[in-house]
Scaffold this active site. Sequence first.
Site, PDB file in Angstrom:
ATOM      1  N   SER A 154      -4.423  -4.204  -2.623  1.00  0.00           N
ATOM      2  CA  SER A 154      -2.871  -3.710  -2.858  1.00  0.00           C
ATOM      3  C   SER A 154      -1.652  -4.728  -2.804  1.00  0.00           C
ATOM      4  CB  SER A 154      -2.669  -2.876  -1.323  1.00  0.00           C
ATOM      5  OG  SER A 154      -1.671  -2.275  -1.336  1.00  0.00           O
ATOM      6  N   ASP A 207      -4.983   7.486  -5.418  1.00  0.00           N
ATOM      7  CA  ASP A 207      -4.238   6.793  -4.732  1.00  0.00           C
ATOM      8  C   ASP A 207      -2.863   7.452  -4.473  1.00  0.00           C
ATOM      9  OD1 ASP A 207      -3.110   4.826  -3.547  1.00  0.00           O
ATOM     10  OD2 ASP A 207      -4.353   3.257  -4.567  1.00  0.00           O
ATOM     11  N   HIS A 242      -6.511   5.279  -1.369  1.00  0.00           N
ATOM     12  CA  HIS A 242      -6.168   3.989  -1.327  1.00  0.00           C
ATOM     13  C   HIS A 242      -7.291   3.182  -0.471  1.00  0.00           C
ATOM     14  CE1 HIS A 242      -3.420   0.609  -1.991  1.00  0.00           C
ATOM     15  NE2 HIS A 242      -3.274   0.231  -0.796  1.00  0.00           N
TER      16      HIS A 242
END
Length: 220
Positions: A115, A169, A200
């Site tokens: 991320s 996601d 995610h």
Amino acid sequence: MLETLEHVTRPDPTWSVVWLHGLGADGHDFAPIVPELVRPEWPGIRFVFPHAPVRPVTVNNGTPMRAWYDLLGFDIASRQDAPGIRASIAEVERLIAREGERGIDPGRILLAGFSQGGAVALATGLRRQRALAGVVALSTYLPLADSAATEATAAGRGTPVFMAHGSQDPVVGERLGLLSRDALRDLGVDVAWHSYPMAHQVCMEEIQALGDWMQVRFAG
């Protein structure tokens, strides 16, 4: 120097993996992946899991948390904290330099991130004067994309990249990951892309594919 958590797979490691966590997490977040990822035939590896600085994050009402840079809005691709991103690139470069002081050449260092950490990993790898063995970017995107073409070095363009993303996601949409993949490929970067039916997060199939990709780097 950022505080770090370290795990060495065997004495006198000859490779290093610097792994950057996501927003609000810390270096402990991905430490459990080591036994799932590492294979018996691999060389000795030092895994370095740094803790990002604590800073106020705008989209979370200014709440202080560990973050590689501020998030100014939910449209993460257009409203970017460029000074914060560049400051984190400098911090990661210091960690890479320390690995060099410990005898690990950049060509035997993998820079990984999830991320927000993956975004910093991509931005760092693309701008290096000496190529890394590879960059791993999970559930993330390419930040500072507008300056990537002018700031990317020959070493950065020649560094292979592993990207993986969840098709469901809700945090960093897969479309942004795909746009980032295409932008990197337009710069000549060798990008291995993987998509999984997940949110995610990270899944076992992804870890397996990453291990296969890393094994090629070690063999080279």
